[in-house]
Design a protein around this motif. Structure first.
Motif, PDB file in Angstrom:
ATOM      1  N   LEU A 512       0.822  -1.209   0.000  1.00  0.00           N
ATOM      2  CA  LEU A 512       0.000   0.000   0.000  1.00  0.00           C
ATOM      3  C   LEU A 512       0.858   1.261   0.000  1.00  0.00           C
ATOM      4  O   LEU A 512       0.538   2.247  -0.686  1.00  0.00           O
ATOM      5  N   MET A 513       1.949   1.235   0.757  1.00  0.00           N
ATOM      6  CA  MET A 513       2.858   2.383   0.778  1.00  0.00           C
ATOM      7  C   MET A 513       3.504   2.584  -0.588  1.00  0.00           C
ATOM      8  O   MET A 513       3.676   3.718  -1.058  1.00  0.00           O
ATOM      9  N   TYR A 514       3.864   1.459  -1.224  1.00  0.00           N
ATOM     10  CA  TYR A 514       4.486   1.534  -2.554  1.00  0.00           C
ATOM     11  C   TYR A 514       3.499   2.111  -3.566  1.00  0.00           C
ATOM     12  O   TYR A 514       3.851   2.983  -4.373  1.00  0.00           O
ATOM     13  N   ILE A 515       2.229   1.633  -3.525  1.00  0.00           N
ATOM     14  CA  ILE A 515       1.201   2.119  -4.447  1.00  0.00           C
ATOM     15  C   ILE A 515       0.948   3.606  -4.245  1.00  0.00           C
ATOM     16  O   ILE A 515       0.836   4.384  -5.199  1.00  0.00           O
ATOM     17  N   LYS A 516       0.878   4.005  -2.989  1.00  0.00           N
ATOM     18  CA  LYS A 516       0.633   5.416  -2.692  1.00  0.00           C
ATOM     19  C   LYS A 516       1.763   6.299  -3.182  1.00  0.00           C
ATOM     20  O   LYS A 516       1.543   7.387  -3.723  1.00  0.00           O
TER      21      LYS A 516
END
Length: 642
Positions: A512-516
């Motif tokens: 999720l951090m990578y996608i954000k």
């Protein structure tokens, strides 16, 4: 540079000769024996690599090499200023080799000599910055405690050797098993001697003084490895004693719970990051001791599964603590090297300037808080499980002690979260609190590599606990008979489920951090409502003291607080300050009064040392007369006469 290369070669040579043998002994369970034949007082000296000593040897080899790699970057600023590190590396090798000797030597007399070499070499490593008064004071205190330690060991080994008629450890087992009362006395002598080195309360007083002043790679070796030689000594004596008495088992468990609670409470109260880690070492020695105590209770009450879970939890936590505590000390050393302060209250915002160090320190903090999927969770869970199994023992006193120990360990775990959220957030998050952090940058690659390897170990053990579980069964077999034991699979299965669940959660959060971060979607940001402040103020942040104060204020009797306050005066005060120092209650109410009494007592003899040669001759004549009279009476009483 030349001596550093020679040190690396020496450590790698130890790896080449010892690592294969230690791994073989650990995996197979068959001891490897090397006998040194002598004609002197030592007789034949045996060096044994059984699973227990092999386990400790592997830890020493791995952590010794990583500390040496780390030291290259850490000591560089000192060498650039012209400070010689020649003796430092000589004493480092002496400590490294002596620790291996301690965990493999099976001759009491030679063991004491190696033990003393270990203490003396570590003393010289502690006083590396010997131009500072506080460093010398801490070093002297450390040396005094180590000689008190060796005094108890000498007494215990002397009694055992006389009783057994040999210095060899293998001859001690029969003597210890013949008389339970004698075994209890000997075990207590050894526990005090080894417990001082390990840092159990109330023998801990040297540890919070020595660790903070030593170079960080030495602090790491002392905390992560050297104090474990005290635990090794206790385990070795237990392996010779067999089943202990109820008194000894309960004593070890109770003193360990006290150590764990005492250590974490004082860790929370420290503004000095290395002193905080030093008190945390006392806490973790207490956790290791709780596992040991649970294992001993299992032996006492003939509950093999309780004994196994206690011992395997103890062994696991020895390994885990050596990993995450070395990582944390390395991280603290990196911060000190760049900011020249260990006071967390003067730091802040370092994650922006030292992102790698900050991330690796965070992994160490998560591991020491026993959060899955990192390694600290495994050992503590096994100890918890052992205590739960122990509740089935049909004894009200045992039930009361185990419930108290369980509650104590849970309390310690909660306080560890408070302690290390404070340490990480105040040091690495927020805004810069002082000019100490202005010109900060990331540390050298050698230091990052050492920390990175340890962080990888912490994650690897947490993700694949079953691999290490199978290996660490062998040292447990040195302490108890594992034939016919059942119920081992249950805690391991639960650990695997928890580890995999935590890993999955970690993966989802990372994804999720990578996608954000890499999403093309634009997001609007706005400053957080400032409650009336028109700009962010570094001094308006929480400090470490204010963060921990609400909790510490509930435990006032356990701390001695020393305030330094200058209250603001007039309408526009020119200056005002407030500082709080937490003093160790043992030092405040036991050690310091003893030192003051000693100083007062010795001051009464100052007149005797006046520099007058005639007085010194008079003292010599008086002593000679007393000696002659004493000899005459001794001769008369033994049958002499005119």
């Amino acid at each position: 540079m030349i001596l550093y290369i020679l040190s690396i070669i020496t450590v790698l040579a130890a790896w080449f000769f010892l690592m294969p043998k230690a791994v073989t002994a650990l995996f197979t369970g068959y001891p490897i024996v090397k006998t040194l034949y002598t004609d002197g007082i030592f007789k034949d000296i045996q060096f044994v690599l059984d699973p227990l000593s092999a386990f400790f040897t592997i830890i020493i080899l791995v952590m010794g090499l990583l500390a040496l790699i780390y030291s290259k970057g850490y000591l560089k600023p000192y060498t650039e200023k012209g400070k010689s590190v020649t003796s430092h590396y000589i004493f480092f090798l002496a400590l490294f080799i002596s620790m291996i000797g301690v965990v493999t030597c099976q001759n009491a007399l030679f063991f004491l000599i190696i033990w003393e070499i270990m203490s003396l070499s570590s003393f010289f490593l502690v006083i590396f910055e010997n131009d500072k008064k506080e460093v010398l004071n801490a070093g002297v205190k450390y040396l005094i405690f180590m000689h008190i330690s060796v005094l108890f060991l000498i007494i215990a080994f002397a009694i055992l050797s006389i009783k057994a008629g040999s210095y060899d450890f293998s001859t001690f087992a029969q003597v210890l098993k013949e008389n339970n009362t004698f075994a209890d006395v000997i075990f207590m002598l050894f526990f005090i001697g080894f417990g001082i080195k390990a840092g159990f309360v109330p023998f801990h007083n040297w540890l919070p003084e020595a660790h903070p002043v030593a170079p960080s790679h030495i602090s790491a070796i002392m905390s992560g490895v050297m104090i474990k030689t005290g635990i090794y000594g206790i385990l070795r004596i237990l392996s010779l004693t067999g089943t202990p008495s109820k008194f000894i088992a309960y004593f070890v468990l109770i003193i360990s719970v006290i150590s764990a609670i005492y250590g974490i409470l004082y860790a929370i109260s420290q503004p000095d990051i290395k002193k905080m880690l030093a008190y945390s070492s006392i806490e973790n020695i207490g956790i290791i001791g709780i596992g040991l105590g649970v294992g001993m209770l299992g032996l006492v009450h003939n509950q093999p599964i309780v004994a196994f879970l206690g011992f395997i939890g103890c062994i696991f936590h020895i390994l885990n603590h050596s990993i995450f505590k070395n990582l944390l000390f390395f991280g603290a050393g990196a911060v000190y090297l760049k900011t020249h302060t260990k006071n967390m209250e003067l730091l802040g915002g370092l994650i922006k300037k030292m992102p790698k160090t900050g991330a690796l320190f965070l992994i160490g903090a998560l591991a020491i808080c026993a959060l899955p999927p990192f390694n600290g969770f495994i050992g503590e869970f096994l100890i918890y499980f052992g205590m739960l199994k122990g509740l089935s023992i049909n004894s009200f006193f045992n039930f009361l002690i185990l419930i108290s120990a369980f509650s104590g360990l849970a309390f310690v775990g909660t306080m560890a979260l408070l302690c290390f959220t404070k340490a990480f957030s105040v040091t690495f998050l927020g805004h810069e609190r002082s000019e100490k952090t202005e010109n900060t940058s990331e540390v050298s690659k050698t230091m990052i590599i050492s920390m990175g390897i340890l962080a990888s170990f912490a994650l690897l053990i947490g993700i694949f606990p079953e691999l290490f579980f199978e290996i660490l069964i062998m040292p447990v077999e040195t302490l108890m008979d594992l034939n016919g034991i059942t119920g081992v699979e249950e805690p391991l299965a639960i650990i695997q489920i928890i580890a995999m669940s935590a890993l999955l959660m970690l993966f989802i959060v990372t994804l999720l951090m990578y996608i954000k971060r890499y999403s093309n979607k634009k997001t609007e940001t706005a400053p957080t409502w400032g409650c009336g402040y028109d700009r962010e103020l570094p001094h308006a942040q929480y400090t470490g003291s204010s963060y921990a104060s609400p909790f510490l204020s509930m435990l006032k009797p356990l701390f001695k607080k020393i305030f330094d306050i200058e209250k603001p005066r007039k309408l526009f005060p020119k200056s005002a300050h407030f500082s709080l120092k937490i003093e160790d209650i043992e030092e405040a109410y036991v050690i310091n009064p003893l030192l003051k009494f000693d100083e007062w007592f010795l001051s009464k003899f100052e007149k005797l040392q006046n520099g007058n040669l005639q007085d010194y001759l008079k003292y010599g004549l008086i002593f000679l007369i007393i000696a002659i009279i004493g000899s005459f009476f001794s001769w008369s009483f033994t049958g002499g006469g005119f």
